[in-house]
Design an enzyme around this catalytic site. Sequence first.
Site, PDB file in Angstrom:
ATOM      1  CG  HIS A  44      46.824 -46.423 -17.018  1.00  0.00           C
ATOM      2  ND1 HIS A  44      47.443 -47.588 -16.627  1.00  0.00           N
ATOM      3  CD2 HIS A  44      46.133 -45.972 -15.945  1.00  0.00           C
ATOM      4  CE1 HIS A  44      47.138 -47.829 -15.354  1.00  0.00           C
ATOM      5  NE2 HIS A  44      46.358 -46.870 -14.930  1.00  0.00           N
ATOM      6  CG  HIS A  59      41.247 -47.929 -13.850  1.00  0.00           C
ATOM      7  ND1 HIS A  59      41.576 -47.913 -15.197  1.00  0.00           N
ATOM      8  CD2 HIS A  59      42.335 -47.455 -13.192  1.00  0.00           C
ATOM      9  CE1 HIS A  59      42.815 -47.464 -15.333  1.00  0.00           C
ATOM     10  NE2 HIS A  59      43.285 -47.168 -14.137  1.00  0.00           N
TER      11      HIS A  59
END
Length: 331
Positions: free
Chosen positions: A218, A56
């Site tokens: 995700h 991320h």
Amino acid sequence: MKKMINNPDNIVDEMLNGMVAAHPDYVKRVDGCDVLVRANGSQGKVVLISGGGSGHEPAHGGYVGKGMLDGAVAGAMFTSPTPDQVYEAIKAADGGKGVLLVIKNYTGDVMNFEMAADMAADEGIEVEKVVVNDDVAVENSTWTTGRRGIAGTIFVHKCAGACAEKGGSLAEVKAVAEKVIANVRSMGMAIAPCTVPAAGKPSFELADDEVEIGMGIHGEPGTHREKIRSVAETTDTLLEKILAEGIYNAGDEVAVMVNGLGATPLQELYLANLRVSEVLAEKNIKVAKTLVGNYMTSIDMAGYSITLLKLDAELKELVNAPADTPAFVQV
């Protein structure tokens, strides 16, 4: 799959070492751990620690520095860090005034950070925690009970970090974090999936003319798939769901984040932001601050999310306070 990597098994280790090599004035690595803390320490203030699975970036290590985080824990790719790693971050960053853990609402993250907090409490370290759940797309998802935590987490880092930097107590810093969580909402979309290096294939499939509305960072499923439309029409869809929360009303001031998910050109993010500004102006909601860029990504996913934070006088001051980190500099 084409990626500029060495060994997929070593990506997190090498990435953290690369960050330290690039930003030695900001961060240092805790020996034997996938943890970054402030290079010059955090004595005499409440410290903020966040983290989660890698993939991320720049979250979360990129936000370690003055006015934001004091420590960041990097799990394996899209995998929660272990309690031991979080515990080591707490011990390394603790400045003697208490620790606030900022946790995104994913089952593994919540469980492991809570276990680490208990371990630290046994050592006499005062630890509080907050859980960010800003994603309005779905109520429960693949890895969560309740709403997911996504890019709105950056506003928690920013405001709570500013409060800690100016000497706020642990209770005051936690209260600011909770106020941000109560007033921040986000929603995203994807036009192409990400590829986890160890998997070697895309995390999901989309037809050439399809997009996923409301997917997670995700690759978790969103609300629906639809034919690709203009960025203005897609932005309207995301904003409609966010505004339906009933938090943002005529006369309010907000901070806006248009967040890229890793492979979306900045050009397209500015197109999305233009539509956000138009819609909010039509509703007489004043934009007091705008952030456009890659703040919480999903490796190489193509897409973007929109985040709104309702501001009062306190949050407006904190969101505009100085910060100096590898990924976020504000004077």
